[in-house]
Enzyme design. Structure first.
Site, mmCIF file in Angstrom:
data_model
loop_
_atom_site.group_PDB
_atom_site.id
_atom_site.type_symbol
_atom_site.label_atom_id
_atom_site.label_comp_id
_atom_site.label_asym_id
_atom_site.label_seq_id
_atom_site.Cartn_x
_atom_site.Cartn_y
_atom_site.Cartn_z
ATOM 1 N N HIS A 171 0.854 -1.184 0.000
ATOM 2 C CA HIS A 171 0.000 0.000 0.000
ATOM 3 C C HIS A 171 0.898 1.245 0.000
ATOM 4 C CE1 HIS A 171 -2.610 3.104 1.753
ATOM 5 N NE2 HIS A 171 -3.606 2.418 1.204
ATOM 6 N N ARG A 211 1.099 3.758 1.731
ATOM 7 C CA ARG A 211 1.536 4.225 3.055
ATOM 8 C C ARG A 211 2.753 3.422 3.544
ATOM 9 N NH1 ARG A 211 3.437 5.865 6.643
ATOM 10 N NH2 ARG A 211 2.690 6.686 8.615
ATOM 11 N N LYS A 212 3.063 2.343 2.841
ATOM 12 C CA LYS A 212 4.180 1.493 3.264
ATOM 13 C C LYS A 212 5.446 1.881 2.503
ATOM 14 C CE LYS A 212 1.013 0.063 5.735
ATOM 15 N NZ LYS A 212 0.329 -1.131 6.089
ATOM 16 N N ILE A 213 6.501 1.087 2.626
ATOM 17 C CA ILE A 213 7.814 1.570 2.201
ATOM 18 C C ILE A 213 8.009 1.507 0.684
ATOM 19 C CG2 ILE A 213 9.304 -0.473 2.360
ATOM 20 C CD1 ILE A 213 10.031 2.352 4.580
#
Ligand SMILES: *Cc1c(COP(=O)(O)O)cnc(C)c1O
Length: 392
Positions: free
Chosen positions: A179, A181-183
């Site tokens: 997603h 929002r992840k790295i």
């Protein structure tokens, strides 16, 4: 004054070209690019097998099934995590049981897990919260002898290390998120990594309707072989469009982690001088990718966590409340006793996430620090809760 976001994905022309190539190839659903992404991810994470999914949530769901979790079983989870960690056991008819987290790392520990194990415990989902590696070996030392499977929710963990290896490498099974929002991101997307061939094979079948022949193989041949559906499966597939992006993003991972750690170190150095704020740091056993850079606002700080966030918003800086506590959400309100999760409650009430993204510049970081310093100097406008004993 331009807005500073809490997070921005780091995407470029290579991702655009990769998607264009996938479209030009005429193959857009799960196919050769998903297979290539799985191989590359397994290699990068030092895992034996990787199975791509539509999200980390669906990866956790499949992980619980292949690990043999049955209706009526108990699955230990941290309440201090995104809601998907708690929802996944419910999908398989199991009961999530909340364990508290360590006051410093925000992760489960061998002792918080031990405290809630029962004869019904079948699995534990540990989280690398915000990218901080969980002490997996210590928890496995408690669970392995009892036949309890430890599933690593490494949604936030790509690029973090544990004892010199990528997080997840020491787990029997781990679940990852792509997603934004992840790295690293594929828009939406997830992955299962596992050391067990049989679990990988079953997860691979279950993610596409439990078909005996994969859709890619069927559509790749002129006369499709007859398939059968061996059990009740799901459509949890990733597309080749997403995998094309994932392959490029995976190549960027070392650079992204290096930059995030640089920015985190610069934050830490400056926030150290502001009394009443505590920063998140690497634990003794590994390194964080700083997927979320959170700070804890102590009761001695002149402003509450929410007042700090409000001040940041006034100067166009987007922060976020710290990690949520699932036991405070309606479906799980009756799952924890009032005083059962003290560290979870303290962290969820007093932490906030500062902006941190690859493209962030020094002047943007200086604006964030400046906002925190102003809060430290100004008298509180609102009411402050009574200081809690034992907190600096
Ligand atoms: C984001 C997150 C998830 C869910 O990931 P999706 O890919 O959005 O399904 C699960 N667990 C944790 C700890 C997360 O942070």
């Amino acid at each position: 004054m331009s807005r500073i976001n809490v997070m921005l994905p780091y995407l470029g022309q290579e991702e655009i070209d990769a998607v264009a190539d996938a479209i030009s190839s005429g193959w857009v659903a799960q196919g050769p690019r998903v297979a290539a992404f799985e191989n590359a991810f397994a290699e990068a994470m030092q895992a034996s097998h990787a199975v791509a999914t539509s999200s980390c949530t669906t990866a956790l769901h499949l992980a619980l099934i292949v690990a043999g979790v049955q209706p009526g079983d108990e699955v230990v989870v941290p309440s201090f995590s995104f809601i998907a960690t708690t929802n996944a056991p419910v999908y398989v008819g199991a009961t999530p049981v909340f364990a508290d987290v360590d006051a410093i790392t925000g992760n489960l520990t061998a002792s918080t897990v031990s405290a809630v194990l029962t004869a019904k415990t079948r699995a534990v989902i540990v989280v690398d919260q915000g990218g901080v590696p969980v002490d997996l070996d210590a928890i496995r030392a408690v669970c392995d002898p009892r036949g309890i499977v430890v599933i690593e929710d490494a949604a936030c963990g790509s690029g973090s290390t544990y004892k010199g290896r990528p997080v997840g490498a020491g787990a029997e099974i781990a679940a990852w998120s792509f997603h934004p929002r992840k790295i690293i991101t594929t828009g939406e997307g997830g992955m299962i990594t596992t050391s067990r061939q049989d679990w990988a094979d079953r997860a691979r079948r279950l993610r596409e309707h439990a078909m005996s022949v994969s859709a890619a193989d069927r559509h790749g041949s002129v006369l499709a072989p007859a398939e059968s559906y061996l059990e009740v499966g799901y459509n949890f597939r990733m597309t080749d469009l997403q995998a094309a992006v994932g392959l490029v993003q995976l190549g960027r991972l070392p650079e992204i982690v290096r930059r995030r750690r640089e920015l985190a170190a610069a934050y830490a150095k400056q926030i150290e001088d502001i009394p009443g704020l505590r920063t998140v740091v690497d634990p003794a056993w590994g390194t964080s990718n700083f997927q979320s850079y959170w700070i804890e606002v102590s009761p001695t700080f002149p402003r509450s966590r929410d007042e700090v966030l409000a001040h940041m918003a006034e100067v166009e800086i987007s922060g976020r409340r710290g990690i949520m506590a699932a036991h405070r959400q309606p479906p799980y309100a009756s799952f924890a006793a009032a005083d059962q999760l003290p560290n979870t409650e303290r962290l969820t009430d007093n932490t906030l996430i500062l902006p941190l993204f690859h493209q962030m510049g020094e002047s943007e970081q200086a604006r964030v620090i400046d906002a925190l310093r102003k809060c430290a100097l100004s008298p509180s406008k609102g009411t402050r809760p009574e200081p809690v004993e034992g907190i600096e």
